[in-house]
Motif scaffolding. Structure first.
Motif, PDB file in Angstrom:
ATOM      1  N   MET A   1       0.841  -1.178   0.000  1.00  0.00           N
ATOM      2  CA  MET A   1       0.000   0.000   0.000  1.00  0.00           C
ATOM      3  C   MET A   1       0.884   1.238   0.000  1.00  0.00           C
ATOM      4  SD  MET A   1      -3.045   0.522   2.573  1.00  0.00           S
ATOM      5  CE  MET A   1      -3.856   1.989   2.876  1.00  0.00           C
ATOM      6  N   ALA A   2       0.584   2.177  -0.853  1.00  0.00           N
ATOM      7  CA  ALA A   2       1.380   3.398  -0.960  1.00  0.00           C
ATOM      8  C   ALA A   2       1.138   4.294   0.253  1.00  0.00           C
ATOM      9  CB  ALA A   2       1.024   4.141  -2.236  1.00  0.00           C
ATOM     10  N   GLU A   3       2.207   4.915   0.700  1.00  0.00           N
ATOM     11  CA  GLU A   3       2.074   5.843   1.814  1.00  0.00           C
ATOM     12  C   GLU A   3       1.654   7.209   1.303  1.00  0.00           C
ATOM     13  OE1 GLU A   3       5.175   6.137   4.721  1.00  0.00           O
ATOM     14  OE2 GLU A   3       5.882   4.129   4.231  1.00  0.00           O
ATOM     15  N   ARG A   4       0.888   7.896   2.118  1.00  0.00           N
ATOM     16  CA  ARG A   4       0.479   9.257   1.790  1.00  0.00           C
ATOM     17  C   ARG A   4       1.628  10.181   2.144  1.00  0.00           C
ATOM     18  NH1 ARG A   4      -0.619  13.205   4.710  1.00  0.00           N
ATOM     19  NH2 ARG A   4      -2.024  14.887   4.275  1.00  0.00           N
ATOM     20  N   TYR A   5       1.991  11.066   1.200  1.00  0.00           N
ATOM     21  CA  TYR A   5       3.053  12.027   1.480  1.00  0.00           C
ATOM     22  C   TYR A   5       2.538  13.423   1.197  1.00  0.00           C
ATOM     23  CZ  TYR A   5       7.122  14.925   1.257  1.00  0.00           C
ATOM     24  OH  TYR A   5       8.015  15.938   1.474  1.00  0.00           O
ATOM     25  N   SER A   6       2.785  14.312   2.103  1.00  0.00           N
ATOM     26  CA  SER A   6       2.437  15.708   1.899  1.00  0.00           C
ATOM     27  C   SER A   6       3.459  16.569   2.623  1.00  0.00           C
ATOM     28  CB  SER A   6       1.045  16.010   2.438  1.00  0.00           C
ATOM     29  OG  SER A   6       0.782  17.396   2.350  1.00  0.00           O
ATOM     30  N   SER A   7       3.829  17.679   2.015  1.00  0.00           N
ATOM     31  CA  SER A   7       4.742  18.612   2.666  1.00  0.00           C
ATOM     32  C   SER A   7       4.041  19.374   3.778  1.00  0.00           C
ATOM     33  CB  SER A   7       5.328  19.581   1.638  1.00  0.00           C
ATOM     34  OG  SER A   7       4.280  20.229   0.958  1.00  0.00           O
ATOM     35  N   PHE A   8       2.700  19.339   3.786  1.00  0.00           N
ATOM     36  CA  PHE A   8       1.945  19.958   4.872  1.00  0.00           C
ATOM     37  C   PHE A   8       1.974  19.042   6.087  1.00  0.00           C
ATOM     38  CE2 PHE A   8      -0.512  22.037   1.365  1.00  0.00           C
ATOM     39  CZ  PHE A   8      -0.231  23.344   1.715  1.00  0.00           C
ATOM     40  N   THR A   9       2.241  19.606   7.237  1.00  0.00           N
ATOM     41  CA  THR A   9       2.112  18.859   8.479  1.00  0.00           C
ATOM     42  C   THR A   9       0.650  18.946   8.893  1.00  0.00           C
ATOM     43  OG1 THR A   9       4.335  19.548   9.102  1.00  0.00           O
ATOM     44  CG2 THR A   9       2.925  18.680  10.857  1.00  0.00           C
ATOM     45  N   PRO A  10      -0.061  17.794   8.928  1.00  0.00           N
ATOM     46  CA  PRO A  10      -1.473  17.859   9.320  1.00  0.00           C
ATOM     47  C   PRO A  10      -1.625  18.552  10.678  1.00  0.00           C
ATOM     48  CG  PRO A  10      -0.945  15.699   8.467  1.00  0.00           C
ATOM     49  CD  PRO A  10       0.352  16.453   8.607  1.00  0.00           C
ATOM     50  N   TYR A  79       3.965  26.001  -4.201  1.00  0.00           N
ATOM     51  CA  TYR A  79       5.203  25.743  -3.465  1.00  0.00           C
ATOM     52  C   TYR A  79       5.182  24.348  -2.838  1.00  0.00           C
ATOM     53  CZ  TYR A  79       8.946  26.268  -0.035  1.00  0.00           C
ATOM     54  OH  TYR A  79      10.080  26.085   0.728  1.00  0.00           O
ATOM     55  N   ASN A  80       4.086  24.001  -2.200  1.00  0.00           N
ATOM     56  CA  ASN A  80       4.009  22.689  -1.565  1.00  0.00           C
ATOM     57  C   ASN A  80       3.918  21.562  -2.572  1.00  0.00           C
ATOM     58  OD1 ASN A  80       4.087  22.782   1.481  1.00  0.00           O
ATOM     59  ND2 ASN A  80       2.785  24.515   0.956  1.00  0.00           N
ATOM     60  N   ALA A  81       3.311  21.793  -3.718  1.00  0.00           N
ATOM     61  CA  ALA A  81       3.299  20.780  -4.773  1.00  0.00           C
ATOM     62  C   ALA A  81       4.715  20.520  -5.270  1.00  0.00           C
ATOM     63  CB  ALA A  81       2.399  21.230  -5.924  1.00  0.00           C
ATOM     64  N   LEU A  82       5.509  21.586  -5.409  1.00  0.00           N
ATOM     65  CA  LEU A  82       6.899  21.414  -5.834  1.00  0.00           C
ATOM     66  C   LEU A  82       7.718  20.668  -4.784  1.00  0.00           C
ATOM     67  CD1 LEU A  82       7.504  24.900  -7.476  1.00  0.00           C
ATOM     68  CD2 LEU A  82       7.311  22.690  -8.638  1.00  0.00           C
ATOM     69  N   ILE A  83       7.474  20.963  -3.527  1.00  0.00           N
ATOM     70  CA  ILE A  83       8.168  20.235  -2.461  1.00  0.00           C
ATOM     71  C   ILE A  83       7.755  18.765  -2.493  1.00  0.00           C
ATOM     72  CG2 ILE A  83       8.354  19.960   0.045  1.00  0.00           C
ATOM     73  CD1 ILE A  83       8.212  23.012   0.245  1.00  0.00           C
ATOM     74  N   ASN A  84       6.487  18.496  -2.721  1.00  0.00           N
ATOM     75  CA  ASN A  84       6.017  17.111  -2.813  1.00  0.00           C
ATOM     76  C   ASN A  84       6.668  16.367  -3.970  1.00  0.00           C
ATOM     77  OD1 ASN A  84       4.348  17.467  -0.613  1.00  0.00           O
ATOM     78  ND2 ASN A  84       2.489  17.751  -1.834  1.00  0.00           N
ATOM     79  N   GLN A  85       7.079  17.098  -4.995  1.00  0.00           N
ATOM     80  CA  GLN A  85       7.744  16.485  -6.140  1.00  0.00           C
ATOM     81  C   GLN A  85       9.244  16.300  -5.923  1.00  0.00           C
ATOM     82  OE1 GLN A  85       6.276  15.182  -8.901  1.00  0.00           O
ATOM     83  NE2 GLN A  85       4.434  15.553  -7.699  1.00  0.00           N
ATOM     84  N   GLY A  86       9.729  16.745  -4.764  1.00  0.00           N
ATOM     85  CA  GLY A  86      11.128  16.492  -4.426  1.00  0.00           C
ATOM     86  C   GLY A  86      12.040  17.707  -4.491  1.00  0.00           C
ATOM     87  N   LEU A  87      11.496  18.896  -4.588  1.00  0.00           N
ATOM     88  CA  LEU A  87      12.312  20.104  -4.621  1.00  0.00           C
ATOM     89  C   LEU A  87      13.033  20.276  -3.287  1.00  0.00           C
ATOM     90  CD1 LEU A  87      12.913  22.612  -6.430  1.00  0.00           C
ATOM     91  CD2 LEU A  87      11.105  23.767  -5.169  1.00  0.00           C
ATOM     92  N   THR A  88      14.340  20.406  -3.343  1.00  0.00           N
ATOM     93  CA  THR A  88      15.127  20.551  -2.116  1.00  0.00           C
ATOM     94  C   THR A  88      16.314  21.485  -2.355  1.00  0.00           C
ATOM     95  OG1 THR A  88      16.510  18.637  -2.679  1.00  0.00           O
ATOM     96  CG2 THR A  88      14.595  18.213  -1.262  1.00  0.00           C
ATOM     97  N   GLY A  89      16.997  21.802  -1.278  1.00  0.00           N
ATOM     98  CA  GLY A  89      18.264  22.522  -1.348  1.00  0.00           C
ATOM     99  C   GLY A  89      18.157  23.923  -1.910  1.00  0.00           C
ATOM    100  N   ARG A  90      19.154  24.264  -2.720  1.00  0.00           N
ATOM    101  CA  ARG A  90      19.270  25.611  -3.285  1.00  0.00           C
ATOM    102  C   ARG A  90      18.093  25.944  -4.202  1.00  0.00           C
ATOM    103  NH1 ARG A  90      21.154  30.416  -3.229  1.00  0.00           N
ATOM    104  NH2 ARG A  90      22.225  31.307  -5.022  1.00  0.00           N
ATOM    105  N   LYS A  91      17.669  24.960  -4.994  1.00  0.00           N
ATOM    106  CA  LYS A  91      16.524  25.189  -5.893  1.00  0.00           C
ATOM    107  C   LYS A  91      15.274  25.536  -5.085  1.00  0.00           C
ATOM    108  CE  LYS A  91      17.952  22.267  -9.717  1.00  0.00           C
ATOM    109  NZ  LYS A  91      17.653  21.056 -10.492  1.00  0.00           N
ATOM    110  N   LYS A  92      15.086  24.867  -3.960  1.00  0.00           N
ATOM    111  CA  LYS A  92      13.928  25.138  -3.105  1.00  0.00           C
ATOM    112  C   LYS A  92      13.961  26.582  -2.617  1.00  0.00           C
ATOM    113  CE  LYS A  92      11.906  23.721   1.296  1.00  0.00           C
ATOM    114  NZ  LYS A  92      12.011  22.802   2.440  1.00  0.00           N
ATOM    115  N   GLN A  93      15.121  27.053  -2.191  1.00  0.00           N
ATOM    116  CA  GLN A  93      15.251  28.425  -1.706  1.00  0.00           C
ATOM    117  C   GLN A  93      15.035  29.438  -2.826  1.00  0.00           C
ATOM    118  OE1 GLN A  93      15.365  29.176   1.505  1.00  0.00           O
ATOM    119  NE2 GLN A  93      15.252  26.970   1.827  1.00  0.00           N
ATOM    120  N   LEU A  94      15.568  29.160  -4.015  1.00  0.00           N
ATOM    121  CA  LEU A  94      15.378  30.071  -5.156  1.00  0.00           C
ATOM    122  C   LEU A  94      13.909  30.148  -5.572  1.00  0.00           C
ATOM    123  CD1 LEU A  94      18.500  29.193  -7.338  1.00  0.00           C
ATOM    124  CD2 LEU A  94      18.059  31.332  -6.109  1.00  0.00           C
ATOM    125  N   ILE A  95      13.258  29.003  -5.642  1.00  0.00           N
ATOM    126  CA  ILE A  95      11.838  28.979  -6.010  1.00  0.00           C
ATOM    127  C   ILE A  95      11.010  29.707  -4.955  1.00  0.00           C
ATOM    128  CG2 ILE A  95       9.822  27.467  -6.300  1.00  0.00           C
ATOM    129  CD1 ILE A  95      11.664  27.461  -8.728  1.00  0.00           C
TER     130      ILE A  95
END
Length: 123
Positions: A1-10, A79-95
């Motif tokens: 079963m796939a785990e639910r992932y969200s950058s939002f903290t419920p 922004y959170n959709a991009l984080i959910n897609q794996g945006l991290t590091g310097r790119k995350k800060q620039l975006i």
């Protein structure tokens, strides 16, 4: 079963703000459709009538609040959709910086436009 992932903290602040702004936007959009599509039909909507509506402080305030809320809701969602897609590091800060800058420009220009339609509220 796939785990639910969200950058939002419920239960977190951003999670709550995303839901509150969504509820607000649904109500304001319903008001918009009722006022501008049922009370006033398309052939009755004019720049002069829109300007007259914007001259009332309640309508003006609602539209500015709508602008700020919609901007936050949209940018926060992207922004959170991009984080959910794996945006991290310097790119995350620039975006993040680019989205914040775009939000500020959008809100400032939106308020300038609202002020022009309202006859120049001093904001």
């Amino acid at each position: 079963m796939a785990e639910r992932y969200s950058s939002f903290t419920p239960g977190g602040t951003m999670w709550l703000l995303q839901r509150v702004t969504a509820a607000f936007l649904v109500v304001v959009l319903a008001f918009h459709f009722f006022l501008l599509h049922f009370v006033n039909h398309a052939d009755e909507v004019s720049f002069l009538a829109s300007s007259a509506r914007m001259e009332t402080l309640s309508y003006y305030s609602l539209m500015v609040l709508f602008l700020v809320t919609a901007t936050f809701h949209g940018v926060n969602g992207v922004y959170n959709a991009l984080i959910n897609q794996g945006l991290t590091g310097r790119k995350k800060q620039l975006i993040k910086g680019a989205l914040i800058l775009a939000s500020i420009v959008l809100i400032v220009q939106g308020i300038r436009t609202a002020n022009a339609w309202a006859g120049g509220f001093p904001l």
